[in-house]
Write a protein that holds these residues in place. Structure first.
Motif, mmCIF file in Angstrom:
data_model
loop_
_atom_site.group_PDB
_atom_site.id
_atom_site.type_symbol
_atom_site.label_atom_id
_atom_site.label_comp_id
_atom_site.label_asym_id
_atom_site.label_seq_id
_atom_site.Cartn_x
_atom_site.Cartn_y
_atom_site.Cartn_z
ATOM 1 N N CYS A 1 -10.523 18.604 94.760
ATOM 2 C CA CYS A 1 -11.203 17.689 93.657
ATOM 3 C C CYS A 1 -10.390 17.247 92.583
ATOM 4 C CB CYS A 1 -12.484 18.709 93.024
ATOM 5 S SG CYS A 1 -13.418 17.675 92.173
ATOM 6 N N TYR A 2 -10.461 15.978 92.291
ATOM 7 C CA TYR A 2 -9.418 15.347 91.324
ATOM 8 C C TYR A 2 -10.207 15.279 89.907
ATOM 9 C CZ TYR A 2 -6.472 14.232 95.202
ATOM 10 O OH TYR A 2 -5.617 14.063 96.087
ATOM 11 N N THR A 3 -11.589 15.624 89.843
ATOM 12 C CA THR A 3 -12.038 15.391 88.754
ATOM 13 C C THR A 3 -12.410 16.817 88.307
ATOM 14 O OG1 THR A 3 -14.213 15.139 89.735
ATOM 15 C CG2 THR A 3 -13.333 13.395 89.012
ATOM 16 N N GLN A 4 -13.276 17.060 87.346
ATOM 17 C CA GLN A 4 -13.691 18.780 87.048
ATOM 18 C C GLN A 4 -14.489 19.038 88.125
ATOM 19 O OE1 GLN A 4 -15.030 18.815 83.051
ATOM 20 N NE2 GLN A 4 -13.084 18.701 82.235
ATOM 21 N N CYS A 5 -14.210 20.201 88.529
ATOM 22 C CA CYS A 5 -15.291 20.950 89.676
ATOM 23 C C CYS A 5 -15.556 22.193 89.167
ATOM 24 C CB CYS A 5 -14.487 21.010 90.797
ATOM 25 S SG CYS A 5 -13.992 19.220 91.236
ATOM 26 N N ASP A 6 -16.812 22.699 89.834
ATOM 27 C CA ASP A 6 -17.142 24.101 89.553
ATOM 28 C C ASP A 6 -16.232 24.908 90.544
ATOM 29 O OD1 ASP A 6 -18.205 23.868 92.024
ATOM 30 O OD2 ASP A 6 -20.503 23.823 91.021
ATOM 31 N N LEU A 7 -16.784 26.094 90.684
ATOM 32 C CA LEU A 7 -15.822 27.305 91.323
ATOM 33 C C LEU A 7 -16.227 27.001 92.874
ATOM 34 C CD1 LEU A 7 -16.839 30.410 89.202
ATOM 35 C CD2 LEU A 7 -14.608 29.093 89.459
ATOM 36 N N PHE A 8 -17.199 26.146 93.120
ATOM 37 C CA PHE A 8 -17.406 25.903 94.709
ATOM 38 C C PHE A 8 -16.933 24.531 95.079
ATOM 39 C CE2 PHE A 8 -20.738 28.743 93.254
ATOM 40 C CZ PHE A 8 -20.573 29.718 93.984
ATOM 41 N N GLY A 9 -16.125 23.866 94.194
ATOM 42 C CA GLY A 9 -15.720 22.382 94.538
ATOM 43 C C GLY A 9 -16.542 21.459 94.159
ATOM 44 N N ALA A 10 -17.853 21.409 93.710
ATOM 45 C CA ALA A 10 -18.618 20.453 93.631
ATOM 46 C C ALA A 10 -18.199 19.850 92.094
ATOM 47 C CB ALA A 10 -20.329 20.926 93.485
ATOM 48 N N PRO A 11 -18.360 18.608 92.057
ATOM 49 C CA PRO A 11 -18.068 17.869 90.825
ATOM 50 C C PRO A 11 -19.117 18.198 89.777
ATOM 51 C CG PRO A 11 -18.749 16.137 92.430
ATOM 52 C CD PRO A 11 -18.634 17.473 93.101
ATOM 53 N N PRO B 1 -21.148 16.940 86.881
ATOM 54 C CA PRO B 1 -21.542 15.762 86.037
ATOM 55 C C PRO B 1 -20.829 15.469 84.704
ATOM 56 C CG PRO B 1 -23.462 17.221 86.629
ATOM 57 C CD PRO B 1 -22.215 17.885 86.812
ATOM 58 N N VAL B 2 -20.569 14.293 84.286
ATOM 59 C CA VAL B 2 -19.884 13.894 83.083
ATOM 60 C C VAL B 2 -21.034 13.802 81.826
ATOM 61 C CG1 VAL B 2 -18.574 12.208 81.913
ATOM 62 C CG2 VAL B 2 -18.010 12.994 84.342
ATOM 63 N N ARG B 3 -20.814 14.356 81.100
ATOM 64 C CA ARG B 3 -21.871 14.390 79.751
ATOM 65 C C ARG B 3 -21.340 13.007 78.839
ATOM 66 N NH1 ARG B 3 -24.536 19.576 77.569
ATOM 67 N NH2 ARG B 3 -25.453 17.954 76.249
ATOM 68 N N ARG B 4 -22.270 12.286 78.588
ATOM 69 C CA ARG B 4 -21.885 11.252 77.569
ATOM 70 C C ARG B 4 -22.331 11.213 76.484
ATOM 71 N NH1 ARG B 4 -22.980 6.671 82.000
ATOM 72 N NH2 ARG B 4 -21.554 7.394 83.318
ATOM 73 N N GLY B 5 -21.629 11.511 75.570
ATOM 74 C CA GLY B 5 -21.782 11.522 74.100
ATOM 75 C C GLY B 5 -22.626 13.094 73.884
ATOM 76 N N ARG B 6 -22.901 13.339 72.610
ATOM 77 C CA ARG B 6 -23.236 14.527 71.927
ATOM 78 C C ARG B 6 -24.668 14.078 71.195
ATOM 79 N NH1 ARG B 6 -18.749 17.387 68.827
ATOM 80 N NH2 ARG B 6 -20.521 18.547 68.263
ATOM 81 N N GLY B 7 -25.523 14.759 71.039
ATOM 82 C CA GLY B 7 -26.643 14.920 70.411
ATOM 83 C C GLY B 7 -27.926 14.118 71.092
ATOM 84 N N ARG B 8 -28.899 13.711 70.468
ATOM 85 C CA ARG B 8 -29.959 12.958 70.955
ATOM 86 C C ARG B 8 -29.646 11.631 71.607
ATOM 87 N NH1 ARG B 8 -35.213 14.169 67.474
ATOM 88 N NH2 ARG B 8 -35.202 16.270 67.568
ATOM 89 N N PRO B 9 -30.186 11.109 72.517
ATOM 90 C CA PRO B 9 -30.053 9.659 72.775
ATOM 91 C C PRO B 9 -30.677 8.741 71.858
ATOM 92 C CG PRO B 9 -31.518 10.842 74.462
ATOM 93 C CD PRO B 9 -31.124 11.730 73.668
ATOM 94 N N ALA B 10 -30.061 7.681 71.958
ATOM 95 C CA ALA B 10 -30.536 6.518 70.855
ATOM 96 C C ALA B 10 -32.123 6.367 71.063
ATOM 97 C CB ALA B 10 -29.869 5.358 70.755
#
Length: 77
Positions: free
Chosen positions: A6-16, A18-27
């Motif tokens: 896995c070339y991106t961040q993966c959990d212990l089982f090898g599943a990618p 999900p990328v979180r976008r920003g912090r806080g509430r959505p606009a």
């Protein structure tokens, strides 16, 4: 995914992970239905605080997106 690296961040089982976008509430995104409701509540004599609670936003957000509608006097048209 067994045997693959896995070339991106993966959990212990090898599943990618999900990328979180920003912090806080959505606009907040205003829409015409809410705009009409703000006008209707204002014409009914509701305060800015009451309108904000009714549509589920803060007073600052209310003035930011619906300031013209809140500040208008009770006009007929």
């Amino acid at each position: 995914m067994r045997g693959e690296y896995c070339y991106t961040q993966c959990d212990l089982f090898g599943a990618p992970i999900p990328v979180r976008r920003g912090r806080g509430r959505p606009a907040y995104v205003p829409d015409e239905a809410t705009r009409r409701r703000v006008v209707e509540l204002r014409r009914g004599g509701a305060t800015a605080a009451a309108i904000a609670v009714a549509i589920g936003i803060g007073r600052t957000t209310l003035y930011q997106f619906y300031g013209a509608e809140v500040r208008k006097e009770n006009d007929d048209g």
